[in-house]
Design a protein around this motif. Structure first.
Motif, PDB file in Angstrom:
ATOM      1  N   VAL A 194       0.845  -1.194   0.000  1.00  0.00           N
ATOM      2  CA  VAL A 194       0.000   0.000   0.000  1.00  0.00           C
ATOM      3  C   VAL A 194       0.880   1.243   0.000  1.00  0.00           C
ATOM      4  CG1 VAL A 194      -1.843   1.244   1.174  1.00  0.00           C
ATOM      5  CG2 VAL A 194      -1.736  -1.254   1.320  1.00  0.00           C
ATOM      6  N   ALA A 195       0.681   2.124  -0.984  1.00  0.00           N
ATOM      7  CA  ALA A 195       1.396   3.402  -1.044  1.00  0.00           C
ATOM      8  C   ALA A 195       0.676   4.309  -2.033  1.00  0.00           C
ATOM      9  CB  ALA A 195       2.847   3.202  -1.471  1.00  0.00           C
ATOM     10  N   PHE A 196       0.583   5.586  -1.678  1.00  0.00           N
ATOM     11  CA  PHE A 196      -0.066   6.529  -2.599  1.00  0.00           C
ATOM     12  C   PHE A 196       0.532   7.921  -2.447  1.00  0.00           C
ATOM     13  CE2 PHE A 196      -2.632   9.568  -0.212  1.00  0.00           C
ATOM     14  CZ  PHE A 196      -2.599   9.029   1.052  1.00  0.00           C
ATOM     15  N   ALA A 227      -5.886   2.154  -2.364  1.00  0.00           N
ATOM     16  CA  ALA A 227      -6.528   2.442  -1.084  1.00  0.00           C
ATOM     17  C   ALA A 227      -6.954   3.903  -0.973  1.00  0.00           C
ATOM     18  CB  ALA A 227      -5.591   2.097   0.076  1.00  0.00           C
ATOM     19  N   TYR A 228      -6.429   4.774  -1.828  1.00  0.00           N
ATOM     20  CA  TYR A 228      -6.797   6.192  -1.811  1.00  0.00           C
ATOM     21  C   TYR A 228      -7.784   6.485  -2.934  1.00  0.00           C
ATOM     22  CZ  TYR A 228      -6.619  11.231  -2.294  1.00  0.00           C
ATOM     23  OH  TYR A 228      -6.967  12.543  -2.389  1.00  0.00           O
ATOM     24  N   TYR A 244       2.284   5.538   7.545  1.00  0.00           N
ATOM     25  CA  TYR A 244       2.882   6.871   7.629  1.00  0.00           C
ATOM     26  C   TYR A 244       2.217   7.772   6.590  1.00  0.00           C
ATOM     27  CZ  TYR A 244       6.231  10.711   7.457  1.00  0.00           C
ATOM     28  OH  TYR A 244       6.828  11.942   7.487  1.00  0.00           O
ATOM     29  N   PHE A 245       1.801   8.977   7.038  1.00  0.00           N
ATOM     30  CA  PHE A 245       1.151   9.949   6.152  1.00  0.00           C
ATOM     31  C   PHE A 245       1.929  11.265   6.184  1.00  0.00           C
ATOM     32  CE2 PHE A 245      -2.632   7.595   5.206  1.00  0.00           C
ATOM     33  CZ  PHE A 245      -2.790   6.759   6.295  1.00  0.00           C
ATOM     34  N   ARG A 246       1.951  11.929   5.027  1.00  0.00           N
ATOM     35  CA  ARG A 246       2.620  13.217   4.927  1.00  0.00           C
ATOM     36  C   ARG A 246       1.871  14.110   3.941  1.00  0.00           C
ATOM     37  NH1 ARG A 246       7.023  15.439   6.711  1.00  0.00           N
ATOM     38  NH2 ARG A 246       7.968  17.204   5.596  1.00  0.00           N
ATOM     39  N   GLY A 320       0.960   8.678   1.571  1.00  0.00           N
ATOM     40  CA  GLY A 320       0.950   7.734   2.679  1.00  0.00           C
ATOM     41  C   GLY A 320       1.345   6.342   2.210  1.00  0.00           C
ATOM     42  N   PHE A 321       1.814   5.509   3.140  1.00  0.00           N
ATOM     43  CA  PHE A 321       2.173   4.139   2.791  1.00  0.00           C
ATOM     44  C   PHE A 321       2.178   3.271   4.049  1.00  0.00           C
ATOM     45  CE2 PHE A 321       6.038   6.615   3.330  1.00  0.00           C
ATOM     46  CZ  PHE A 321       6.770   5.875   4.247  1.00  0.00           C
ATOM     47  N   LEU A 322       2.046   1.956   3.854  1.00  0.00           N
ATOM     48  CA  LEU A 322       2.041   0.979   4.940  1.00  0.00           C
ATOM     49  C   LEU A 322       3.467   0.692   5.384  1.00  0.00           C
ATOM     50  CD1 LEU A 322       0.606  -1.194   6.698  1.00  0.00           C
ATOM     51  CD2 LEU A 322       0.844  -2.744   4.740  1.00  0.00           C
TER      52      LEU A 322
END
Length: 330
Positions: A194-196, A227-228, A244-246, A320-322
Motif C-alpha cells: 500500500v502506497a499513494f 486504497a486512496y 505513515y502519512f505526509r 501515505g504508505f504501509l
C-alpha cells in the motif's frame, strides 16, 4: 545589341552622303526639295540619339539586375549552408537519442531480469523453511517412537533415553523457530503493498468559503493497492497495521494565515497553521505515523475561511504508505 546600333549608323552615313550630293546638286537647282531632305535627315539623327539613350538605360538596368541576382544568389547560398548545418546537428541529436533509447531498453531488460530473479529467490526462501519444517516434524516423530521403545528397555538404557529427550527438546525448539519463520514469510507474502501520492489540483486556488472543505487531492501520482480515492479524497486502510502519512500545502500569503487539518475516522489528528505577509509562496508541511484497523479512514480538511493553492507543478500533495502489518489486530 551592337548590330542594332551599327545598322542605323550605316543608314545614317549613307543617307548623309547621298543628301550631301543632293545638296550640292540642289545648289544649282530649286531650294525647296533640298530643305525637305535636310529636315528628314535631322529627324533620323534625333531618333538615333533616342535609341542610343535607350540602349544606355537598358545597360544600366541590366547591370543593376545582375547585381541583384548576385546578391540573391549569395544569400541563398548562405541560407542553404545554414540549413545543411542545422540538418547535420539534428542528425547528431537523433543519433544520441537513439543511443539513449537503446541504453534505456537494455536497462529495462536488466531490471526485469533482476525482478524475476528476486521473485524466484523469494519463492525459494518460502519453500526452504517449509521443507525444513516437514523434515523436522518427521525427525520428531521418529524420536518420539524411539523414546517409546526406550521406555520399554531395561534400566541400563535410561541414560540413552535422557540423551534422546534432550535431542527431542532441541528439535522441537528448532521446529517452533521454523514455524515462526514460515508464518513471518507467509505474512510478508500475503500482506498487500500500500502506497499513494496525489496532488491537489491544477486549477489554482481552492477555498473553503462558509463551511469546512474536505480536500480532494484529485491528481493521482502513485496509488499502489488503490486504497486512496481521488473522488472523495479519503484513504481507507485495506489491512491493519502502522501507516505513515505526509502532506504539503502552499498559498501566496499577504497578511493572512493558512490552516490545514488531518482527520482519522472523523476525529482530528493534526491542526497546523502558517502566517505570511509578503505575498510570496508559503509552504506548510508535516507528517504522522498512525496505527489503523481495516476500514479506518484518513483525510485532509480545509477550515472555513481559508484557502490553499496548487497548479500543474504539484505544490500541494498528500501521501501515505504501509510501514508494516499487525496480525490479529481488531
Amino acid at each position: 545589341m551592337r548590330t542594332a546600333i551599327i545598322l542605323p549608323w550605316l543608314l545614317f552615313c549613307t543617307c548623309g552622303a547621298q543628301t550631301w550630293t543632293d545638296v550640292q546638286a540642289g545648289s544649282q537647282g530649286p531650294g525647296a526639295p533640298a530643305s525637305a531632305e535636310l529636315s528628314s535627315l535631322l529627324d533620323i539623327s534625333s531618333e538615333i540619339q533616342e535609341l542610343r539613350d535607350m540602349v544606355l538605360e537598358l545597360r544600366v538596368q541590366l547591370r543593376i539586375t545582375q547585381n541583384d541576382l548576385e546578391s540573391t544568389k549569395a544569400a541563398m547560398k548562405t541560407k542553404v549552408e545554414g540549413l545543411e548545418m542545422e540538418n547535420a546537428a539534428q542528425q547528431t541529436e537523433m543519433t544520441l537519442v537513439k543511443t539513449r533509447l537503446s541504453a534505456s531498453a537494455a536497462e529495462l531488460k536488466n531490471l526485469k531480469l533482476e525482478i524475476t530473479a528476486a521473485q524466484t529467490a523469494e519463492q525459494t526462501d518460502t519453500t526452504t523453511p517449509r521443507t525444513e519444517e516437514a523434515n523436522l516434524t518427521k525427525d520428531s516423530g521418529a524420536l518420539e517412537t524411539n523414546l517409546s521403545d526406550i521406555e520399554a528397555t531395561p534400566d541400563s538404557l535410561k541414560m540413552d533415553r535422557a540423551v534422546h529427550e534432550k535431542d527431542l527438546k532441541s528439535l522441537k525448539a528448532r521446529l517452533a523457530a521454523t514455524e515462526t519463520k514460515v508464518e513471518t514469510l507467509e505474512t510478508k507474502l500475503t500482506t498487500p503493498k500500500v502506497a499513494f501520492s496525489a496532488a491537489l489540483t491544477d486549477s489554482g486556488t481552492t477555498a473553503a468559503i462558509n463551511t469546512d472543505l474536505n480536500l480532494v487531492f484529485s491528481r493521482i501520482i502513485t496509488n499502489v493497492g488503490q486504497a486512496y480515492s481521488s473522488r472523495s479524497g479519503i484513504f481507507t486502510a485495506p489491512v491493519s497495521g502502522v501507516y505513515y502519512f505526509r502532506f504539503t500545502v502552499v498559498d501566496h500569503l499577504a497578511s493572512r494565515m493558512m490552516v490545514i487539518q488531518m482527520f482519522k475516522n472523523g476525529h482530528q489528528v493534526m491542526f497546523l497553521n502558517e502566517y505570511g505577509d509578503d505575498g510570496q509562496a508559503t509552504y506548510l508541511s508535516s507528517g504522522v505515523t498512525l496505527q489503523l484497523k481495516v476500514g479506518d479512514e484518513v483525510s485532509m480538511k480545509l477550515p472555513a475561511g481559508y484557502r490553499v493553492y496548487d497548479n500543474g507543478n504539484n505544490h500541494s500533495t498528500f501521501s501515505g504508505f504501509l510501514l508494516f502489518a499487525l496480525n490479529g489486530m481488531e
